[in-house]
Write a protein that holds these residues in place. Structure first.
Motif, PDB file in Angstrom:
ATOM      1  N   THR A 127       0.806  -1.295  -0.037  1.00 16.18           N
ATOM      2  CA  THR A 127      -0.031   0.059   0.116  1.00 16.18           C
ATOM      3  C   THR A 127       1.083   1.235  -0.081  1.00 16.18           C
ATOM      4  N   VAL A 128       0.711   2.228  -1.051  1.00 15.54           N
ATOM      5  CA  VAL A 128       1.402   3.305  -1.023  1.00 15.54           C
ATOM      6  C   VAL A 128       0.505   4.362  -1.106  1.00 15.54           C
ATOM      7  N   LEU A 129       0.821   5.255   0.269  1.00 12.46           N
ATOM      8  CA  LEU A 129      -0.030   6.518   0.439  1.00 12.46           C
ATOM      9  C   LEU A 129       0.575   7.787   0.137  1.00 12.46           C
ATOM     10  N   ILE A 130      -0.136   8.716  -0.430  1.00 14.39           N
ATOM     11  CA  ILE A 130       0.593  10.184  -0.303  1.00 14.39           C
ATOM     12  C   ILE A 130      -0.549  11.085   0.461  1.00 14.39           C
ATOM     13  N   PRO A 131       0.105  11.725   1.264  1.00  8.76           N
ATOM     14  CA  PRO A 131      -0.908  12.612   2.134  1.00  8.76           C
ATOM     15  C   PRO A 131      -1.707  13.514   1.270  1.00  8.76           C
ATOM     16  N   ASP A 132      -1.481  14.094   0.200  1.00  8.99           N
ATOM     17  CA  ASP A 132      -2.064  15.003  -0.458  1.00  8.99           C
ATOM     18  C   ASP A 132      -1.787  14.648  -2.084  1.00  8.99           C
ATOM     19  N   SER A 133      -2.787  14.004  -2.681  1.00 13.82           N
ATOM     20  CA  SER A 133      -2.334  13.365  -4.097  1.00 13.82           C
ATOM     21  C   SER A 133      -2.358  14.749  -5.002  1.00 13.82           C
ATOM     22  N   ARG A 134      -2.697  15.926  -4.740  1.00  9.54           N
ATOM     23  CA  ARG A 134      -2.442  17.056  -5.661  1.00  9.54           C
ATOM     24  C   ARG A 134      -1.077  17.646  -5.775  1.00  9.54           C
ATOM     25  N   ALA A 135      -0.159  16.977  -4.750  1.00 14.80           N
ATOM     26  CA  ALA A 135       0.997  17.236  -4.946  1.00 14.80           C
ATOM     27  C   ALA A 135       1.832  16.724  -6.236  1.00 14.80           C
ATOM     28  N   GLY A 136       1.886  17.668  -7.293  1.00  8.34           N
ATOM     29  CA  GLY A 136       2.155  17.420  -8.557  1.00  8.34           C
ATOM     30  C   GLY A 136       3.573  17.729  -9.066  1.00  8.34           C
ATOM     31  N   CYS A 137       3.790  18.171 -10.300  1.00  7.38           N
ATOM     32  CA  CYS A 137       5.123  18.703 -10.616  1.00  7.38           C
ATOM     33  C   CYS A 137       5.052  19.179 -12.180  1.00  7.38           C
ATOM     34  N   SER A 138       5.328  20.428 -12.266  1.00  7.18           N
ATOM     35  CA  SER A 138       5.198  21.187 -13.620  1.00  7.18           C
ATOM     36  C   SER A 138       5.617  20.140 -14.781  1.00  7.18           C
ATOM     37  N   LEU A 139       6.796  19.436 -14.563  1.00  3.14           N
ATOM     38  CA  LEU A 139       7.497  18.737 -15.519  1.00  3.14           C
ATOM     39  C   LEU A 139       6.525  17.475 -15.786  1.00  3.14           C
ATOM     40  N   SER A 140       5.904  16.780 -14.866  1.00  6.30           N
ATOM     41  CA  SER A 140       5.193  15.866 -15.106  1.00  6.30           C
ATOM     42  C   SER A 140       4.023  16.101 -16.029  1.00  6.30           C
ATOM     43  N   GLU A 141       3.412  17.337 -15.580  1.00  5.73           N
ATOM     44  CA  GLU A 141       2.349  17.865 -16.246  1.00  5.73           C
ATOM     45  C   GLU A 141       2.379  18.362 -17.604  1.00  5.73           C
ATOM     46  N   SER A 142       3.822  18.229 -18.086  1.00  7.15           N
ATOM     47  CA  SER A 142       4.064  18.921 -19.231  1.00  7.15           C
ATOM     48  C   SER A 142       4.110  17.855 -20.663  1.00  7.15           C
ATOM     49  N   ILE A 143       3.731  16.781 -20.278  1.00  8.69           N
ATOM     50  CA  ILE A 143       3.898  15.703 -21.330  1.00  8.69           C
ATOM     51  C   ILE A 143       3.133  14.539 -20.989  1.00  8.69           C
ATOM     52  N   THR A 144       2.313  13.818 -22.111  1.00  5.36           N
ATOM     53  CA  THR A 144       1.467  12.795 -21.894  1.00  5.36           C
ATOM     54  C   THR A 144       2.373  11.404 -22.866  1.00  5.36           C
ATOM     55  N   ALA A 145       1.577  10.443 -22.434  1.00  7.23           N
ATOM     56  CA  ALA A 145       1.772   9.121 -23.312  1.00  7.23           C
ATOM     57  C   ALA A 145       1.939   9.620 -24.842  1.00  7.23           C
ATOM     58  N   GLU A 146       0.793  10.072 -25.159  1.00  3.61           N
ATOM     59  CA  GLU A 146       0.603  10.182 -26.604  1.00  3.61           C
ATOM     60  C   GLU A 146       1.667  11.203 -27.213  1.00  3.61           C
ATOM     61  N   ASP A 147       2.042  12.196 -26.475  1.00  4.77           N
ATOM     62  CA  ASP A 147       3.109  13.147 -27.056  1.00  4.77           C
ATOM     63  C   ASP A 147       4.348  12.318 -27.438  1.00  4.77           C
ATOM     64  N   VAL A 148       4.510  11.181 -26.270  1.00  7.15           N
ATOM     65  CA  VAL A 148       5.819  10.301 -26.366  1.00  7.15           C
ATOM     66  C   VAL A 148       5.722   9.573 -27.644  1.00  7.15           C
ATOM     67  N   MET A 149       4.565   9.043 -27.860  1.00  9.89           N
ATOM     68  CA  MET A 149       4.410   8.179 -29.122  1.00  9.89           C
ATOM     69  C   MET A 149       4.615   9.118 -30.222  1.00  9.89           C
ATOM     70  N   ALA A 150       4.082  10.273 -30.459  1.00 14.09           N
ATOM     71  CA  ALA A 150       4.336  11.231 -31.434  1.00 14.09           C
ATOM     72  C   ALA A 150       5.735  11.492 -31.615  1.00 14.09           C
ATOM     73  N   MET A 151       6.474  11.547 -30.583  1.00 18.81           N
ATOM     74  CA  MET A 151       7.874  11.674 -30.968  1.00 18.81           C
ATOM     75  C   MET A 151       8.849  10.528 -31.403  1.00 18.81           C
TER      76      MET A 151
END
Ligand code: 13P
Ligand code: SF4
Length: 355
Positions: A127-151
């Motif tokens: 079981t992996v817990l994160i105390p606040d799942s909104r703790a994101g990252c601008s880098l993580s938000e910047s790219i999707t799997a579809e973007d990678v497939m297009a590259m």
């Protein structure tokens, strides 16, 4: 009415709710039980604040043992988390490696969401817990799997090296991950003369300067490090001529060119501990200086830092609530686990080669 603490509960309200379940008075017993921790952070945390944190720290450490939990904390966490409740601290690579070794059934990730996902990928049955799942990252938000497939379609056959600061979905379409501490080694160790290195344009540009390989990158950036400029560094040099200035490789290349040392958060800590400059500015997230200062005497830490709002979503209140309620659980879709995990494991294997 059932009380709950969620991501937007004000701290004062969270404390009132927690006080219904835990003794949060700063008693003599709690003072004694936490005095060794206070010794470490007394120059960072004033005594008056300690009386507030100590009961939370005491209850978290007690609950951790009862729930068979381990706390993995990133170097950017506050001193009260880093020194008070963490079992393992480190940079992204160290946390990923440690996640493969934990024996406890529950992992509480004090860091951002991609770090918790990495722990889950490496421990799918835990079981992996994160105390606040909104703790994101601008880098993580910047790219999707579809973007990678297009590259991939645009550059057929070119290996994809993905920074761990990405979602599991992006890792799943990646050949190998990297972190800021092994980026150059990973790029040099993958096959071929060209590499797609995503999503941090600055980490990619900083790596490109040290390798003969052609690097194709993406326009992502860390919102904390991209704002530092070469002018900031020259102002710091002017204001503090004797200070050493060190920075994280997510900073733009002109910043990296102007500093005395650049490296991952763990590399920066090692550099300060081994070099022991009289004065230092850590051009990165603000908690770094606090955490290292607690462990390093004789070094004057000057401010030249930014706060990561995502890292700061994690606090003692939501860590205690997370353990009490066993929320928020990190779930990675079944079909992503094997391919995303393979990319992380390949990184761990490749970064061991040549050690
Ligand atoms: P490190 O891997 O150097 O700890 O970096 C993680 C991160 O998010 C830096 O912004
Ligand atoms: Fe992401 Fe930057 Fe925050 Fe690190 S400091 S978690 S890279 S936004």
């Amino acid at each position: 009415m059932v009380h709950t603490i969620n991501a937007i509960t004000p701290l004062s309200e969270a404390r009132e709710i927690l006080a219904q379940h835990f003794d949060l008075k700063f008693s003599k017993a709690i003072e004694r039980a936490t005095d060794k921790i206070f010794e470490r952070v007394r120059h960072q945390i004033p005594e008056i604040e300690w009386s507030y944190y100590a009961p939370l720290i005491f209850q978290i450490n007690k609950l951790k043992a009862e729930k068979d939990a381990v706390i993995l904390a990133h170097n950017y966490q506050t001193p009260q988390i880093y020194h008070g409740v963490a079992d393992v601290v480190g940079d992204s690579l160290q946390l990923a490696i440690e996640a493969t070794k934990v024996r406890q059934q529950v992992i509480v990730q004090c860091g951002v969401h991609f770090m918790a996902e990495t722990s889950k990928l490496l421990n799918p049955s835990k079981t992996v817990l994160i105390p606040d799942s909104r703790a994101g990252c601008s880098l993580s938000e910047s790219i999707t799997a579809e973007d990678v497939m297009a590259m991939r379609a645009r550059y057929p056959g070119v290996p994809v090296v993905t920074y761990v600061n990405t979602s599991a979905a992006v890792k799943a379409v990646t050949d190998v991950c990297c972190t800021s501490s092994n980026a150059l080694d990973i790029v040099n160790r993958v096959e071929g003369d060209s590499v797609i290195m995503i999503p941090d344009q600055y980490l990619a540009q900083n790596t490109a300067k040290k390798t003969h390989k052609k690097i194709i990158t993406w326009a992502g950036a860390c919102e904390v490090h991209e704002t530092f400029t070469a002018e900031d560094i020259s102002e710091l040099r002017h204001a503090y001529p004797t200070a050493k200035i060190i920075a994280h490789p997510e900073c733009p290349p002109e910043v990296i060119d102007a500093v005395d040392f650049a490296g991952s958060t763990a590399a920066m800590i090692d550099w300060v501990k081994s070099t022991r400059p009289a004065r230092v500015v850590m051009v990165t997230e603000c908690s770094m200086s606090d955490n290292v200062a607690s462990e390093t005497t004789g070094v004057d830490f000057l401010r030249g830092c930014n706060i990561c709002p995502h890292m700061k979503r994690i606090n003692l209140e939501n860590v205690l609530w997370s353990l009490h309620t066993m929320t928020e659980e990190v779930i990675v879709p079944e079909e992503l686990i094997a391919p995303a995990r393979a990319a992380v494991e390949r990184m761990i294997e490749l970064s061991k080669k040549g050690d």
